[in-house]
Design a protein around this motif. Structure first.
Motif, short mmCIF file in Angstrom:
data_model
loop_
_atom_site.label_atom_id
_atom_site.label_comp_id
_atom_site.label_asym_id
_atom_site.label_seq_id
_atom_site.Cartn_x
_atom_site.Cartn_y
_atom_site.Cartn_z
N VAL A 235 1.00 -47.36 1.85
CA VAL A 235 0.95 -46.23 2.93
C VAL A 235 2.29 -46.06 3.30
CG1 VAL A 235 -1.11 -47.04 4.14
CG2 VAL A 235 1.23 -48.00 4.71
N PRO A 236 2.90 -44.61 3.62
CA PRO A 236 4.16 -44.30 4.18
C PRO A 236 4.83 -45.27 4.93
CG PRO A 236 2.81 -42.34 4.16
CD PRO A 236 1.88 -43.75 3.93
N ARG A 237 6.22 -45.41 5.06
CA ARG A 237 6.95 -46.40 6.05
C ARG A 237 6.74 -46.11 7.18
NH1 ARG A 237 11.75 -46.42 9.06
NH2 ARG A 237 12.67 -48.60 9.16
N TRP A 238 6.53 -44.53 7.67
CA TRP A 238 6.51 -44.12 9.07
C TRP A 238 5.12 -44.45 9.62
CZ3 TRP A 238 2.54 -41.17 10.61
CH2 TRP A 238 1.90 -40.26 9.77
N VAL A 239 4.22 -44.88 8.88
CA VAL A 239 2.97 -45.12 9.36
C VAL A 239 2.73 -46.57 9.76
CG1 VAL A 239 0.49 -45.48 8.68
CG2 VAL A 239 1.52 -43.51 7.91
N ARG A 240 3.40 -47.34 8.82
CA ARG A 240 3.65 -48.75 9.30
C ARG A 240 4.34 -49.21 10.60
NH1 ARG A 240 5.62 -49.38 3.93
NH2 ARG A 240 7.62 -50.42 4.87
N GLN A 241 5.44 -48.27 10.74
CA GLN A 241 6.40 -48.24 11.91
C GLN A 241 5.56 -47.59 13.21
OE1 GLN A 241 8.44 -50.39 10.74
NE2 GLN A 241 10.31 -49.42 11.97
N ALA A 242 4.74 -46.82 12.95
CA ALA A 242 3.98 -46.23 13.95
C ALA A 242 2.80 -47.06 14.38
CB ALA A 242 3.10 -44.76 13.48
#
Length: 230
Positions: free
Chosen positions: A99-106
């Motif tokens: 998954v994209p990094r921004w999804v993990r961070q979100a």
């Protein structure tokens, strides 16, 4: 003599399972991320919050001014504790991920951030039971203050984890958040942003300012959560 040839076996065409949708991937990621998040700071602050709102003036009615200070302290500390959820061992990984990094961070923002707000609301509900009859204690205005504090802590942590791994990144976010709080507390009375009494003085003007500022830390958070390769 008739010879019967064996029937030709039909070979089934290979079936390729369609990849799971992004929504399903995100839902599958919630459990592992929830286990990976450092919850210890939030648990400690939750225990401190419970003790603070219970033991201050224990057995007495809680004056509105004292209750206001308590809820602001709890909101600031809970926001700082939620920032530790952004500490990610994979934050500096530039390789391919499911998954994209921004999804993990979100998700790392949403899970501890929602927990911090839930703890604050529980403390607020308890404080309401200790206030004198007829006290003004507007939850909406106080939630705006908490939302700004939480957003600044998360955005600062999201920025710090791009530069340094480990808890030092979260500690940097705590320093930024506390500097913001102290800086605004020390402003002159004419531009006071933390009015000491609910609904009086510069209360409405201060909370119009907080409301206008509320989107800014979350815009900062979105920018800080982008893929590191960009």
């Amino acid at each position: 003599m008739h010879v019967t040839l064996p029937a030709r076996q039909q070979t089934a065409a290979p079936s390729f399972a369609s990849p799971p949708s992004r929504r399903r991937v995100v839902l599958l990621l919630v459990g592992p991320l929830a286990r990976a998040i450092d919850w210890a700071p939030l648990v400690l602050v939750a225990a401190f919050t419970a003790g603070l709102v219970s033991l201050v003036r224990y057995g007495e009615a809680l004056p509105g001014g004292d209750a206001l200070v308590l809820m602001r302290i709890c909101g600031t500390l809970l926001g700082a504790a939620a920032a530790f959820g952004l500490v990610d061992a994979m934050s500096a990984d530039l390789g391919a991920a499911a998954v994209p990094r921004w999804v993990r961070q979100a998700l790392r923002c949403l899970l501890p951030g929602a927990a911090a707000i839930a703890i604050w609301l529980a403390a607020f509900s308890y404080v309401l039971t200790r206030l004198p009859e007829g006290s003004l204690f507007p939850v909406g205005d106080l939630l705006i203050e908490v939302g700004v504090c939480l957003g600044i802590a998360l955005a600062a942590a999201a920025t710090a984890v791009r530069l340094a791994p480990g808890r030092q990144a979260a500690m940097a976010a705590v320093v930024v958040q506390l500097a913001m709080v102290l800086g605004t507390i020390l402003l002159p009375q004419q531009v006071r942003l933390w009015p000491p009494t609910c609904g009086f003085g510069y209360w409405n003007e201060a909370h119009l300012f907080w409301l206008a500022m509320l989107p800014l830390p979350y815009l900062w958070l979105v920018l800080a959560g982008r893929d590191l390769r960009r």
